[in-house]
Scaffold this active site. Structure first.
Site, PDB file in Angstrom:
ATOM      1  CD  GLU A   1      -1.701  -2.077  -3.685  1.00 24.03           C
ATOM      2  OE1 GLU A   1      -3.257  -2.165  -3.254  1.00 24.03           O
ATOM      3  OE2 GLU A   1      -1.094  -1.424  -2.988  1.00 24.03           O
TER       4      GLU A   1
ATOM      5  CB  SER B   1      -1.206  -0.101   1.419  1.00 15.92           C
ATOM      6  OG  SER B   1      -1.717   0.987   1.178  1.00 15.92           O
TER       7      SER B   1
ATOM      8  CG  HIS C   1      -5.445  -2.521   0.319  1.00 13.79           C
ATOM      9  ND1 HIS C   1      -4.664  -2.003  -0.710  1.00 13.79           N
ATOM     10  CD2 HIS C   1      -4.995  -1.571   1.301  1.00 13.79           C
ATOM     11  CE1 HIS C   1      -3.859  -0.978  -0.387  1.00 13.79           C
ATOM     12  NE2 HIS C   1      -4.207  -0.661   0.627  1.00 13.79           N
TER      13      HIS C   1
END
Length: 347
Positions: free
Chosen positions: A247, A145, A317
């Site tokens: 992502e 992230s 995630h």
């Protein structure tokens, strides 16, 4: 071949020939200078791992207790960064202090690895990192992230192989971490089979081939939002011939489109050899009016490149995640939806 695809491929060949797009002068760091890849030592039971918080403030202790116990179950001794629970607004303390925990653990010979917590703020600590100390003391650095800023930035500036991976809170994620970081394997990264009882088709963990074929190159990537936020900085690697993986989370599809457009206009997409999209968790249209789907956005930006590509990888995630080394050579098989590591990420 239609004219649009033909034009795009011609442009791609020209970029590969000259190495840089004519309009990229304003992005001097899109392809950082080539840096020798440096691998950290593999982890062993009894090693110490430092927990750092370079981003959002942590207000609850229970998640840290769970993380500590998860890492201890892998045989690691956990050390908490001095400023882990600092607060300054939404951040975990001052930029300099958050960076000092990272610098300190890299300088501490008794600490063999660092695990970084996400949120927002990792990019702010990049100017305060002691890159020479990091370069001279290669260690495992893992996170995902917002931690993408550290993973990509440190790899670009020092050559250190870093690791896009989760906190090991479930069996599959822990197994990938063990194989990649402890056993020094070069495994096949492949989604598990998700067959619904009574059916013969896979209904979970499916991949979608955007364009078939195979490609080889260094694995690079991470969170789409974070990558585009540091575009044009000195903390980006050389994208030439790379397999780019992405992502994201909580992004409306139009914002994903905007960020993919930025990667295309900046010349990043023209440089890569293969593309993998993991998961975009909780990413909807974001509007009550019409919207492209995420699949349409990905196809719009990737299909004209003529490179192997697939989506649906266990990156993002999500509870079950791969541990993906940044900077090592790998082979992407877009038809099977797999990434074969061609070398270990640790020594």
């Amino acid at each position: 071949m239609n004219q649009t695809l033909h034009t795009a491929l011609d442009r791609r060949r020209l970029l590969q020939l000259f190495g840089v797009a004519g309009g990229m002068a304003c992005f001097p760091a899109l392809g950082a200078a080539q840096t020798k890849v440096v691998k950290p030592a593999r982890l062993q039971p009894g090693d110490r791992i430092g927990l750092v918080n370079p981003a959002t403030a942590a207000f609850e202790t229970m998640p840290i207790e769970i993380l500590r116990e998860s890492l201890e179950a892998l045989g690691l001794e956990v050390v908490l960064g001095e400023h882990y629970f600092d607060t300054r607004g939404n951040l975990a303390g001052k930029d300099e202090d958050r960076a000092s925990d990272i610098n300190g653990f890299f300088a501490d010979a008794s600490v063999k690895a660092l695990l970084a917590r996400g949120g927002w703020g990792s990019a702010r600590v990049l100017p305060f990192l002691d890159l020479e100390t990091i370069r001279q003391n290669p260690k495992v650095l893992i996170g995902y992230s917002d931690v993408t800023a550290l993973l990509v930035g440190i790899h670009a500036r020092t050559g250190l192989v870093t690791f896009h991976g989760p906190q090991p809170r479930d069996e599959l994620s822990a197994e990938w971490m063990r194989r990649v970081l402890f056993d020094a394997e070069a495994p096949l990264l492949e989604n598990p089979r998700g067959i619904t009882p009574g059916l013969t088709v896979q209904t979970e963990h499916r991949i979608q081939t955007l364009r078939g074929g195979k490609a080889r190159g260094p694995l690079l990537g991470g969170n789409l939002t974070v990558l585009t936020a540091i575009m044009g900085s000195e903390y980006l690697p050389d994208w030439d011939g790379a397999i780019l993986f992405l992502e994201d989370v909580n992004e409306a599809v139009y914002r994903v489109d905007r960020m993919m457009t930025q990667l295309r206009l900046a010349g990043v997409l023209d440089r890569i050899a293969g593309f993998v999209f993991g998961r975009c968790t909780d990413c909807d249209s974001g509007t009550s009016y019409g919207s492209l789907t995420l699949e349409q956005v990905l196809r719009d930006h990737i299909e004209p490149l003529g490179i192997p590509a697939f989506s649906g990888a266990l990156i993002g995630h999500i509870p079950k995640q791969w541990t993906v080394p940044l900077g090592i050579e790998a082979e992407l098989d877009a038809d099977r939806g797999t990434i074969q590591m061609l070398e270990p990420g640790v020594v």
